[in-house]
Design a protein around this motif. Sequence first.
Motif, PDB file in Angstrom:
ATOM      1  N   SER A  16     -39.668  22.737  93.283  1.00 43.72           N
ATOM      2  CA  SER A  16     -39.903  23.453  94.635  1.00 43.72           C
ATOM      3  C   SER A  16     -38.903  24.410  95.161  1.00 43.72           C
ATOM      4  N   ASP A  17     -39.427  25.323  96.120  1.00 46.56           N
ATOM      5  CA  ASP A  17     -38.325  26.130  96.636  1.00 46.56           C
ATOM      6  C   ASP A  17     -37.222  25.240  97.149  1.00 46.56           C
ATOM      7  N   LYS A  18     -37.474  24.009  97.970  1.00 41.50           N
ATOM      8  CA  LYS A  18     -36.463  23.221  98.567  1.00 41.50           C
ATOM      9  C   LYS A  18     -35.382  22.879  97.538  1.00 41.50           C
ATOM     10  N   GLU A  19     -35.922  22.119  96.252  1.00 39.91           N
ATOM     11  CA  GLU A  19     -35.061  21.745  95.211  1.00 39.91           C
ATOM     12  C   GLU A  19     -34.274  22.814  94.755  1.00 39.91           C
ATOM     13  N   ALA A  43     -35.575  34.262  92.173  1.00 39.63           N
ATOM     14  CA  ALA A  43     -36.549  33.262  91.620  1.00 39.63           C
ATOM     15  C   ALA A  43     -37.698  34.287  91.236  1.00 39.63           C
ATOM     16  N   LEU A  44     -38.252  34.262  90.011  1.00 41.14           N
ATOM     17  CA  LEU A  44     -39.365  34.820  89.629  1.00 41.14           C
ATOM     18  C   LEU A  44     -40.443  33.732  89.572  1.00 41.14           C
ATOM     19  N   ARG A  45     -41.749  34.034  90.048  1.00 39.74           N
ATOM     20  CA  ARG A  45     -42.904  32.901  89.882  1.00 39.74           C
ATOM     21  C   ARG A  45     -43.972  33.845  89.835  1.00 39.74           C
ATOM     22  N   LEU A 112     -27.376  21.272  86.562  1.00 39.00           N
ATOM     23  CA  LEU A 112     -28.089  20.487  87.758  1.00 39.00           C
ATOM     24  C   LEU A 112     -29.616  20.321  87.558  1.00 39.00           C
ATOM     25  N   LEU A 113     -30.212  21.564  86.907  1.00 36.53           N
ATOM     26  CA  LEU A 113     -31.626  21.474  86.928  1.00 36.53           C
ATOM     27  C   LEU A 113     -32.055  20.413  85.775  1.00 36.53           C
ATOM     28  N   ASP A 114     -31.407  20.483  84.871  1.00 36.05           N
ATOM     29  CA  ASP A 114     -31.597  19.510  83.743  1.00 36.05           C
ATOM     30  C   ASP A 114     -31.290  18.072  83.968  1.00 36.05           C
ATOM     31  N   ASP A 115     -30.244  17.916  84.830  1.00 32.22           N
ATOM     32  CA  ASP A 115     -30.056  16.536  85.476  1.00 32.22           C
ATOM     33  C   ASP A 115     -31.066  15.949  86.273  1.00 32.22           C
ATOM     34  N   ALA A 116     -31.818  16.842  87.026  1.00 39.59           N
ATOM     35  CA  ALA A 116     -33.054  16.760  87.966  1.00 39.59           C
ATOM     36  C   ALA A 116     -34.085  16.237  86.976  1.00 39.59           C
ATOM     37  N   GLY A 117     -34.178  16.682  85.948  1.00 37.61           N
ATOM     38  CA  GLY A 117     -35.542  16.254  84.883  1.00 37.61           C
ATOM     39  C   GLY A 117     -36.199  17.449  84.613  1.00 37.61           C
ATOM     40  N   TRP A 118     -35.505  18.726  84.724  1.00 37.47           N
ATOM     41  CA  TRP A 118     -36.382  19.842  84.363  1.00 37.47           C
ATOM     42  C   TRP A 118     -35.909  20.423  83.054  1.00 37.47           C
TER      43      TRP A 118
END
Length: 174
Positions: A16-19, A43-45, A112-118
């Motif tokens: 999410s944007d918050k994450e 960010a590109l979505r 960080l993103l990997d650690d958060a499960g992404w």
Amino acid sequence: MLRRRSHSSVGDAAPSDKELRRAVEVAGTIADHAALRPWRVIALRGEARERLGRAIAEASGATGHDADKLAQKPLRAPLLLAVVVSPKRSAKVPDWEQEAVASGVAHALSLLLDDAGWGVMWRTGHYTRSGAVHRMHELDPDERLLGWLYVGAKPSRKSGRRSTADAKRHLTSL
């Protein structure tokens, strides 16, 4: 770091944007001579990924099927994070060091993103320095795109082990 893997294929979910804001805040705490923060992340979505695909195809000079194939590349992940070097004037901190800081932010963000499960993969290439891609990202004339973190749901299958560096080859003493 030994658990982190690049994921060339990810699922449709994304942070999410918050994450994402929190991850950028934390990644921005890396070592940064004079605290210049000479970087930014875009960010590109959704449709922005399609515009990037068209810019990549334009930059390549490809036509027809080849251009269509290139234009699909940014659609491989639901979120792309463009990492941009945004140099600041400084008598103390040379340009190369500012680019190193931006690279560090990108790497920290991927961890960080990997650690958060992404699932995350850092993609680069000669298109990052093309005029069409530069314009698409609305970069200032002195800014440089380092590449994109492709981010999405981590695939369920595990990838192989990452081998460590040979310290005897890479660590020396004086």
